[in-house]
Write a protein that holds these residues in place. Structure first.
Motif, short mmCIF file in Angstrom:
data_model
loop_
_atom_site.label_atom_id
_atom_site.label_comp_id
_atom_site.label_asym_id
_atom_site.label_seq_id
_atom_site.Cartn_x
_atom_site.Cartn_y
_atom_site.Cartn_z
N VAL A 121 0.86 -1.19 0.00
CA VAL A 121 0.00 0.00 0.00
C VAL A 121 0.89 1.24 0.00
O VAL A 121 2.05 1.19 0.41
N SER A 122 0.35 2.37 -0.46
CA SER A 122 1.14 3.61 -0.55
C SER A 122 1.10 4.42 0.74
O SER A 122 1.92 5.31 0.92
N PHE A 123 0.17 4.12 1.60
CA PHE A 123 0.05 4.73 2.93
C PHE A 123 -0.96 3.88 3.68
O PHE A 123 -1.75 3.14 3.06
N PRO A 124 -0.96 3.92 5.01
CA PRO A 124 -1.75 2.94 5.77
C PRO A 124 -3.23 3.26 5.88
O PRO A 124 -3.79 3.38 6.98
N SER A 125 -3.90 3.37 4.74
CA SER A 125 -5.34 3.64 4.78
C SER A 125 -6.10 2.35 5.11
O SER A 125 -5.73 1.26 4.65
N GLU A 126 -7.15 2.49 5.87
CA GLU A 126 -7.96 1.33 6.23
C GLU A 126 -8.58 0.70 4.98
O GLU A 126 -8.68 -0.52 4.88
N ALA A 127 -9.00 1.53 4.05
CA ALA A 127 -9.65 1.01 2.85
C ALA A 127 -8.72 0.12 2.04
O ALA A 127 -9.11 -0.97 1.59
#
Length: 325
Positions: A121-127
């Motif tokens: 992932v590119s950043f820790p987004s929940e989605a």
């Protein structure tokens, strides 16, 4: 075997470091070959074939309303890989499509292990993390995961790299580890020890060094997988794990990534010891990494280090560990 000329033409560059303390004659690795995205390691210490699909740098950017409070930290990377082109065909594609294609390939090839090695992932987004979990739900193949430098990083968020990594592993990434140690995991796959190491801050911790030393001390054939490649002479600072010039003066991206700058003192002694231990180990069959978004091959004291093209543009490595005849 793929020739040096073929490696250069395909974007894979082969360089060699002559042995220093380790004797190549003592190595468990007899030979290796690289043919585009397929890598073969041959060893007399291997009794059964082992097949691994290596995936890194998918850079999934999915987000939703849950990410709104963090929008000021995710804006740049949320735009980075929305649409991509396949690195071989130049056909339009995207990270989600290529991640699903990799999972399909893993099942088709009946691999023994799926290795997800950073920047999934590119950043820790929940989605994005929930989407990965859904793809891996009931997945019939053993998989391992370790973080890359983007998986846990919200750009501009205050805190040291170590603190931010620990925090977002606990808050968001933890389910992907399936109860395993996030910093170091060792899986025995048909007699071969697959060492998965988090070097997403470029540095190695004491507990990680101790775990690697323990795995290597068994004398069993080992393979090391981590997001950031080991230093190899002639390579850029992106091959920064153990790079003698890594540090404050060579950190060119801290401003755009809005993060803590690398230390003025350079690598810790622990990281230096780790690097030497790995390149000297006669039972290490190879090292696999991502991070730089370009395929590459180096021979470090006779051991191959193979770096994968980004999965965001269709990259992966199919690794076969085979008995030598």
């Amino acid at each position: 075997m793929i020739s040096r000329r073929q490696l250069l033409q395909s974007g894979l560059v082969l360089s060699t470091i002559q042995p220093a303390t380790a004797k190549q004659s003592d190595s468990l690795l007899q030979s290796f070959s690289v043919d585009q995205q397929r890598v073969r390691l041959y060893s007399k210490s291997v009794n059964q074939p082992v097949k691994i699909l290596f995936v890194s740098d998918t850079h999934l950017w999915r987000d939703d309303a849950r990410g709104t409070p963090f929008a000021e930290y995710s804006g740049r990377m949320a735009k980075a890989y929305n649409a991509t082109k396949h690195f071989l065909t130049q056909e339009p594609t995207n990270p989600e499509k290529e991640f699903q294609a990799a999972l399909t390939l893993a099942k088709k090839e009946n691999v023994d292990l799926l290795a997800l090695i950073g920047d999934i992932v590119s950043f820790p987004s929940e989605a994005a993390i929930n989407w990965v979990q859904e793809q891996l739900k009931d997945f019939p193949i053993l998989y391992v995961y370790t973080a890359g430098n983007h998986d846990w990083h919200y750009e501009g968020m205050q805190g040291s790299l170590r603190t931010l990594r620990a925090s977002w592993i606990e808050k968001r990434l933890k389910p992907l580890y399936q109860g395993r140690n996030p910093l170091l995991d060792v899986q025995n796959v048909q007699g071969v020890q697959i060492i998965t190491l988090d070097n997403s801050i470029y540095e190695i911790e004491e507990q990680q060094l101790a775990g690697v030393e323990k795995a290597l001390a068994t004398g069993k054939p080992c393979v090391l997988m981590m997001h950031i490649p080991l230093y190899a002479p002639g390579r850029s600072i992106g091959y920064g794990c153990g790079h003698p010039q890594w540090g404050w003066e060579t950190d060119k991206n801290y401003t755009i990534e809005r993060r803590e700058r690398w230390p003025k003192t350079g690598h810790t002694r622990v990281t230096q010891r780790f690097y030497q231990k790995v390149i000297d180990a006669p039972n290490l069959l190879g090292v696999f990494a991502g991070h730089v978004h370009r395929p590459g091959v180096d021979a470090i004291q006779g051991k191959p280090q193979v770096v994968s093209e980004a999965n965001a543009v269709g990259g992966y490595l199919m690794i076969e560990i085979l008995p030598a005849v």
